[in-house]
Design an enzyme around this catalytic site. Structure first.
Site, short mmCIF file in Angstrom:
data_model
loop_
_atom_site.label_atom_id
_atom_site.label_comp_id
_atom_site.label_asym_id
_atom_site.label_seq_id
_atom_site.Cartn_x
_atom_site.Cartn_y
_atom_site.Cartn_z
NE ARG A 233 -4.19 -1.62 -0.01
CZ ARG A 233 -4.35 -2.79 -0.77
NH1 ARG A 233 -3.05 -3.06 -1.57
NH2 ARG A 233 -5.24 -3.52 -0.82
CG ASP A 257 2.29 -2.62 -8.25
OD1 ASP A 257 2.42 -2.16 -9.33
OD2 ASP A 257 1.60 -3.30 -7.75
CD GLU A 262 -2.36 3.14 -5.62
OE1 GLU A 262 -3.52 2.27 -5.72
OE2 GLU A 262 -1.46 3.12 -5.20
CG HIS A 294 -2.52 -0.97 -6.98
ND1 HIS A 294 -2.98 -0.29 -6.01
CD2 HIS A 294 -2.46 -2.33 -6.34
CE1 HIS A 294 -3.27 -0.89 -4.83
NE2 HIS A 294 -2.99 -2.34 -4.94
#
Length: 331
Positions: A233, A257, A262, A294
Site C-alpha cells: 500500500r 507498484d 494514487e 498497482h
C-alpha cells in the site's frame, strides 16, 4: 438481481460476466466509485468496488440512500472504506480475504530485479540501437540479505523466492511465521532489518500503526545502496521523504507498484493531461526508480480467485450466510 460493478478493467470484464452467469446479472463500469459517480448506483442492492474506490462517508450515504445493501470489494485491502459509517448506515461490507500470494510476491521480485539490473534503461537503449553497457551494472542476490517487512502469505512467498536466490533472510512482523523460520529467517526489530538488508520488501497492511512505517528516520538507517520495494500500500512510505533521499543520491533502486496519492491517477490514462502531483512527477524522473500502476495482483490466477470470491460473497449475502470475508455484517 442486477449487480453494479465499478472500476472494472477491460481484461476483467469477461471474467466477471462469466463468473456471475447463472447467478445474477452484472453491469460493469470502467469508472471508479467516487462522490461524483455514486449516484449511478441508485436502485442497485449490491455494488462491487475496486481497491481504488473512495468509500468515504458521503459516498456511503449516497449508496445507502439509493438502496444499496451490500458493498462487495474486489480486494484484500479495505483502508479505502469508512467501516464505522458503513455500519451506522446498515451497509454490509465484504472483501476478498485471500488470493494468490505468488502474484504479488513474484511481482515484487520483478521490480527488485528490474531496478537491480537496470532493465528499463537497457530496454530503452536497445530500442534506439544503443548497445553500450555503461551504467547497467547490477549485483548478484546470492549471499546478500533480504529484509521482509510483514511475513504473512505474501511475505512468506517473497521469502521463499529470496531463499531460492541463496539470500540471508531477516523478517519483522507482530507474529513469527513458522514457515519463514523453517527457511532460516531471523526475526529482528525494524531498525536492524533496515540497517542490514540489501533488499527490503514491504508486505504489511495499511493501518494507523503502519502509516509511513517507512519515514525519514527509517530511510536514514538503510544502506546507501539498498533496493526498496513496495507492492503493498502506498501509504506505508512517506514519499516526500523518499524523494529527498533519492535526490541525495542514495539507494541502488526503488520499485513502487503503489503510491500514497494514487487514487484518481492509477488505472487511468493521464498521458494527455498535465499531472499536477509534483511528488510523483519528480519520483518517475529518477533513473533508479521504477513505478508501476498497482498491477502486482494482476494475473489471471489472482484475478480469477478475486472474482470467484466476490461472487461467493454475493451468494452468501443473498442466502444470509456470513464468513471471514464479511467486514461489516448485515444489520
Amino acid at each position: 438481481m442486477e449487480i453494479l460493478a465499478f472500476g472494472v478493467q477491460a481484461d476483467e470484464k469477461p471474467l466477471i460476466e462469466k463468473a456471475f452467469a447463472g447467478h445474477h446479472e452484472v453491469r460493469c463500469l470502467d469508472v471508479f466509485l467516487t462522490e461524483d459517480t455514486a449516484p449511478i448506483a441508485a436502485g442497485y442492492e449490491i455494488v462491487s468496488t475496486s481497491v481504488n474506490a473512495n468509500l468515504n462517508h458521503r459516498v456511503l450515504q449516497t449508496l445507502a440512500a439509493g438502496g444499496t445493501q451490500l458493498i462487495a470489494q474486489r480486494s484484500t485491502g479495505f483502508n479505502n472504506i469508512d467501516l464505522d459509517v458503513a455500519e451506522r448506515l446498515g451497509l454490509t461490507v465484504a472483501r476478498v480475504s485471500y488470493y494468490s500470494p505468488y502474484s504479488v510476491a513474484e511481482f515484487a521480485w520483478t521490480l527488485a530485479m528490474a531496478v537491480n539490473r537496470r532493465i528499463v534503461r537497457a530496454s530503452n537503449r536497445t530500442r534506439d540501437f544503443d548497445f553500450r553497457l555503461d551504467g547497467l551494472m547490477g549485483r548478484d542476490m546470492r549471499g546478500r540479505t533480504a529484509g521482509v517487512l510483514g511475513t504473512g502469505k505474501i511475505g512468506e512467498a517473497f521469502a521463499r523466492i529470496a531463499n531460492g536466490f541463496g539470500m540471508r533472510l531477516l523478517g519483522w512482523d507482530v507474529a513469527e511465521n513458522p514457515a519463514c523460520l523453517d527457511l532460516g529467517m531471523t526475526y529482528v526489530d525494524k531498525e536492524r532489518l533496515f540497517a542490514e538488508s540489501d533488499v527490503i520488501s514491504l508486505h504489511v497492511p495499511l493501518l494507523p500503526a503502519t502509516q509511513h512505517i517507512i519515514d525519514s528516520a527509517a530511510l536514514a538507517v538503510m544502506k546507501d545502496d539498498v533496493i526498496l520495494v513496495n507492492s503493498s500500500r502506498g501509504g506505508l512510505v512517506d514519499t516526500d521523504a523518499l524523494v529527498r533521499e533519492l535526490r541525495a543520491g542514495r539507494f541502488a533502486g526503488v520499485g513502487l507498484d503503489v503510491y500514497e496519492a494514487e487514487a484518481g491517477l492509477f488505472f487511468l490514462d493521464k498521458s494527455l493531461e498535465v499531472v499536477e502531483d509534483d511528488t510523483l512527477a519528480r519520483l518517475v524522473t529518477f533513473p533508479n526508480v521504477v513505478v508501476t500502476s498497482h498491477q502486482a495482483y494482476y494475473t489471471v490466477d489472482a484475478v480469477g480467485q478475486i472474482i470467484d470470491t466476490t461472487v461467493q460473497n454475493v451468494l452468501n449475502f443473498t442466502a444470509k450466510r456470513r464468513d471471514e470475508n464479511v467486514l461489516v455484517p448485515r444489520s
